[in-house]
Scaffold this motif. Structure first.
Motif, PDB file in Angstrom:
ATOM      1  N   LYS A 146     -19.757  17.193  -6.231  1.00 56.62           N
ATOM      2  CA  LYS A 146     -18.526  17.925  -5.981  1.00 56.62           C
ATOM      3  C   LYS A 146     -17.408  17.323  -6.827  1.00 56.62           C
ATOM      4  O   LYS A 146     -17.473  16.174  -7.254  1.00 56.62           O
ATOM      5  N   ASP A 147     -16.369  18.114  -7.059  1.00 53.49           N
ATOM      6  CA  ASP A 147     -15.230  17.637  -7.839  1.00 53.49           C
ATOM      7  C   ASP A 147     -14.191  16.996  -6.937  1.00 53.49           C
ATOM      8  O   ASP A 147     -14.007  17.404  -5.778  1.00 53.49           O
ATOM      9  N   PHE A 148     -13.500  15.996  -7.457  1.00 51.82           N
ATOM     10  CA  PHE A 148     -12.413  15.342  -6.734  1.00 51.82           C
ATOM     11  C   PHE A 148     -11.253  15.086  -7.689  1.00 51.82           C
ATOM     12  O   PHE A 148     -11.439  14.995  -8.913  1.00 51.82           O
ATOM     13  N   TYR A 149     -10.060  14.966  -7.117  1.00 50.83           N
ATOM     14  CA  TYR A 149      -8.853  14.752  -7.917  1.00 50.83           C
ATOM     15  C   TYR A 149      -7.956  13.768  -7.159  1.00 50.83           C
ATOM     16  O   TYR A 149      -7.709  13.944  -5.962  1.00 50.83           O
ATOM     17  N   PHE A 150      -7.502  12.735  -7.860  1.00 45.53           N
ATOM     18  CA  PHE A 150      -6.614  11.761  -7.251  1.00 45.53           C
ATOM     19  C   PHE A 150      -5.177  12.260  -7.325  1.00 45.53           C
ATOM     20  O   PHE A 150      -4.683  12.609  -8.410  1.00 45.53           O
ATOM     21  N   VAL A 151      -4.512  12.269  -6.197  1.00 39.11           N
ATOM     22  CA  VAL A 151      -3.117  12.717  -6.120  1.00 39.11           C
ATOM     23  C   VAL A 151      -2.263  11.576  -5.590  1.00 39.11           C
ATOM     24  O   VAL A 151      -2.448  11.114  -4.460  1.00 39.11           O
ATOM     25  N   ARG A 152      -1.362  11.095  -6.408  1.00 37.02           N
ATOM     26  CA  ARG A 152      -0.399  10.077  -5.977  1.00 37.02           C
ATOM     27  C   ARG A 152       0.792  10.807  -5.377  1.00 37.02           C
ATOM     28  O   ARG A 152       1.541  11.484  -6.078  1.00 37.02           O
ATOM     29  N   SER A 153       0.931  10.733  -4.074  1.00 31.76           N
ATOM     30  CA  SER A 153       1.916  11.537  -3.343  1.00 31.76           C
ATOM     31  C   SER A 153       3.250  10.808  -3.160  1.00 31.76           C
ATOM     32  O   SER A 153       3.400   9.641  -3.518  1.00 31.76           O
ATOM     33  N   LYS A 154       4.201  11.540  -2.592  1.00 31.39           N
ATOM     34  CA  LYS A 154       5.537  11.020  -2.246  1.00 31.39           C
ATOM     35  C   LYS A 154       6.274  10.439  -3.448  1.00 31.39           C
ATOM     36  O   LYS A 154       7.006   9.452  -3.345  1.00 31.39           O
ATOM     37  N   ILE A 155       6.100  11.055  -4.596  1.00 24.49           N
ATOM     38  CA  ILE A 155       6.756  10.572  -5.813  1.00 24.49           C
ATOM     39  C   ILE A 155       8.277  10.650  -5.686  1.00 24.49           C
ATOM     40  O   ILE A 155       9.004   9.829  -6.255  1.00 24.49           O
ATOM     41  N   ASP A 156       8.777  11.624  -4.923  1.00 26.81           N
ATOM     42  CA  ASP A 156      10.223  11.731  -4.734  1.00 26.81           C
ATOM     43  C   ASP A 156      10.794  10.485  -4.084  1.00 26.81           C
ATOM     44  O   ASP A 156      11.918  10.057  -4.402  1.00 26.81           O
ATOM     45  N   ASN A 157      10.023   9.860  -3.182  1.00 27.60           N
ATOM     46  CA  ASN A 157      10.475   8.616  -2.544  1.00 27.60           C
ATOM     47  C   ASN A 157      10.571   7.483  -3.563  1.00 27.60           C
ATOM     48  O   ASN A 157      11.515   6.682  -3.532  1.00 27.60           O
ATOM     49  N   ASP A 158       9.592   7.410  -4.461  1.00 29.13           N
ATOM     50  CA  ASP A 158       9.616   6.368  -5.499  1.00 29.13           C
ATOM     51  C   ASP A 158      10.819   6.537  -6.423  1.00 29.13           C
ATOM     52  O   ASP A 158      11.494   5.563  -6.771  1.00 29.13           O
ATOM     53  N   ILE A 159      11.069   7.772  -6.815  1.00 28.20           N
ATOM     54  CA  ILE A 159      12.198   8.051  -7.709  1.00 28.20           C
ATOM     55  C   ILE A 159      13.517   7.698  -7.020  1.00 28.20           C
ATOM     56  O   ILE A 159      14.402   7.063  -7.605  1.00 28.20           O
ATOM     57  N   SER A 160      13.638   8.093  -5.766  1.00 25.80           N
ATOM     58  CA  SER A 160      14.861   7.811  -5.008  1.00 25.80           C
ATOM     59  C   SER A 160      15.103   6.313  -4.887  1.00 25.80           C
ATOM     60  O   SER A 160      16.236   5.831  -5.002  1.00 25.80           O
ATOM     61  N   SER A 161      14.038   5.566  -4.671  1.00 22.41           N
ATOM     62  CA  SER A 161      14.150   4.118  -4.531  1.00 22.41           C
ATOM     63  C   SER A 161      14.563   3.451  -5.842  1.00 22.41           C
ATOM     64  O   SER A 161      15.386   2.525  -5.860  1.00 22.41           O
ATOM     65  N   GLU A 162      14.013   3.934  -6.949  1.00 23.51           N
ATOM     66  CA  GLU A 162      14.287   3.330  -8.257  1.00 23.51           C
ATOM     67  C   GLU A 162      15.640   3.738  -8.832  1.00 23.51           C
ATOM     68  O   GLU A 162      16.187   3.057  -9.701  1.00 23.51           O
ATOM     69  N   GLN A 163      16.182   4.850  -8.368  1.00 28.31           N
ATOM     70  CA  GLN A 163      17.450   5.345  -8.911  1.00 28.31           C
ATOM     71  C   GLN A 163      18.597   4.361  -8.730  1.00 28.31           C
ATOM     72  O   GLN A 163      19.560   4.376  -9.490  1.00 28.31           O
ATOM     73  N   ARG A 164      18.497   3.534  -7.722  1.00 34.80           N
ATOM     74  CA  ARG A 164      19.577   2.580  -7.436  1.00 34.80           C
ATOM     75  C   ARG A 164      19.579   1.392  -8.391  1.00 34.80           C
ATOM     76  O   ARG A 164      20.519   0.604  -8.413  1.00 34.80           O
ATOM     77  N   LYS A 165      18.531   1.258  -9.183  1.00 35.55           N
ATOM     78  CA  LYS A 165      18.416   0.118 -10.088  1.00 35.55           C
ATOM     79  C   LYS A 165      19.100   0.407 -11.423  1.00 35.55           C
ATOM     80  O   LYS A 165      19.128   1.543 -11.890  1.00 35.55           O
ATOM     81  N   ARG A 166      19.640  -0.621 -11.997  1.00 38.76           N
ATOM     82  CA  ARG A 166      20.315  -0.491 -13.288  1.00 38.76           C
ATOM     83  C   ARG A 166      19.299  -0.113 -14.377  1.00 38.76           C
ATOM     84  O   ARG A 166      18.190  -0.611 -14.408  1.00 38.76           O
ATOM     85  N   GLY A 167      19.703   0.786 -15.257  1.00 43.77           N
ATOM     86  CA  GLY A 167      18.844   1.209 -16.357  1.00 43.77           C
ATOM     87  C   GLY A 167      17.730   2.153 -15.936  1.00 43.77           C
ATOM     88  O   GLY A 167      16.724   2.275 -16.644  1.00 43.77           O
TER      89      GLY A 167
END
Length: 387
Positions: free
Chosen positions: A145-166
């Motif tokens: 059978k086929d499978f696909y890896f999905v890294r979820s909750k990317i919006d949370n990662d982006i939100s967390s990193e936005q506070r960092k300089r650069g």
């Protein structure tokens, strides 16, 4: 040669077959696949990875919509639960229990999952993919059978990193993808899709759909195209291409022209099948109330008023068609008259029956109008520029 004869020959030519009987047989098979081929999608992975929210996103629902899969901070999925797509009853999305949780140890999980039942697996994780994820993928591969890896909750990662300089969003995404791929080296598998269920039109949602379409059997692809929520202009165009390419199918099915062996014999078409086909377009293009309300909420722009500018879309909406199952009995003569009145030159023939040529005209103009309406809404919502 009459217009009627030319229309029939046109449909036969579009089928790629050499005779009317062969074209009609192919049309029946294609139409049956369009409406009835079942697609079973399994969503699995680590507890807390956002499986239920992802199931809802695939069904075009928000977590607080009626009929949505329940979500929460604790383990909410205790057994495999099937969720039927709200407008595609032959598409089932399964929310499987999280592997590796106290209630579902990995070895027990692998024994209890009926791998052969599902068409493909989406393995979610909101952090790094762990050994249990890899174990699951290996077992799925063993079952061919086929499978696909999905890294979820990317919006949370982006939100967390936005506070960092650069901060640079693309840099963050590249780092997450690289980390996942490094973690999956032993699988010799590099495809990882970065997804946000809350912002499904962003990141790799479109790429995931395209990959699934490339790898699904041909007869399953139309089900996925219809069910997948409109997440971009490109996604919408695939849906439009599908329905435009099937007008010959509906022409032959609605006419029952296998009973007409020679040119020159009058063909009377069943308007109910035509209406149901256009209703399918309506839902697949995301013109129904549920889809428009969700998109309006996401982008902060009222969109239903734009649908109302299409007489056809407005007419389908007002008939309160809530499902698109094949049942010609739901289309009354009053509904048929209302539909035909929208197309100049054919409204007066409803009592005598609809000709094959008129049917092709309605199908062509109907799909074009619904497509134009959906394109305009997609443009206004800004989905044409979102990746």
């Amino acid at each position: 040669m009459s217009t009627q004869d030319r229309a029939v020959l046109e449909a036969v030519s579009s089928s790629g077959e050499s005779t009317l009987d062969r074209a009609t047989a192919k049309a029946k098979e294609t139409f049956d696949q369009l409406l009835h081929v079942t697609l079973n999608i399994a969503v699995t992975g680590k507890t807390g990875s956002g499986k239920s929210s992802f199931v809802n996103a695939l069904r075009g629902l928000s977590d607080d919509d009626e009929g949505a899969a329940p979500t929460g901070v604790t383990e909410t999925t205790m057994k495999a639960i099937m969720y039927t797509h709200p407008t595609m009853p032959n598409v089932n999305i399964w929310d499987l229990p999280g592997i590796g949780s106290p209630n579902f140890k990995a070895n027990k999980y692998l024994k209890e999952v009926n791998f052969k039942f599902y068409d493909f697996f989406l393995i979610l994780n909101s952090e790094r993919f762990m050994q249990n994820d890899i174990m699951l993928a290996k077992e799925i591969r063993k079952q061919k059978k086929d499978f696909y890896f999905v890294r979820s909750k990317i919006d949370n990662d982006i939100s967390s990193e936005q506070r960092k300089r650069g901060f640079k969003e693309q840099k963050v995404l590249d780092e997450i993808r690289k980390d996942c791929q490094e973690n999956l080296k032993e699988m010799k598998y590099s495809k990882v899709f970065l997804i946000s269920s809350a912002e499904f039109w962003k990141f790799d949602f479109e790429m995931l759909k395209n990959t699934l379409l490339e790898e699904l059997p041909a007869h399953k692809q139309s089900a996925l195209i219809q069910a997948w929520p409109v997440c971009s202009a490109a996604c919408l165009e695939k849906k439009i291409k599908l329905f435009k390419g099937l007008s010959w199918v509906v022409s032959l099915i609605s006419a029952g022209v296998a009973a007409v062996p020679v040119p020159g014999v009058s063909v009377v078409c069943d308007i109910s099948i035509v209406f149901l086909f256009l209703a399918r377009c309506y839902f697949a293009f995301g013109l129904d109330d549920r889809s428009l309300k969700r998109l309006s909420k996401k982008v902060g722009i009222p969109l239903q008023e734009h649908r109302a500018r299409s007489k056809l879309a407005d007419a389908i909406q007002k008939k309160a068609i809530t499902a698109v199952k094949l049942s010609s009995a739901v289309v009354t003569s009053a509904v048929a008259k209302d539909l035909l009145s929208l197309f100049p030159g054919v409204g007066s023939v409803v009592a005598a029956g609809l000709s094959f040529a008129s049917t092709q005209y309605i199908l062509r103009e109907g799909v074009n109008e619904l497509a134009a309406t959906a394109r305009e809404i997609t443009r206004i919502a800004g989905l044409g520029t979102m990746q």
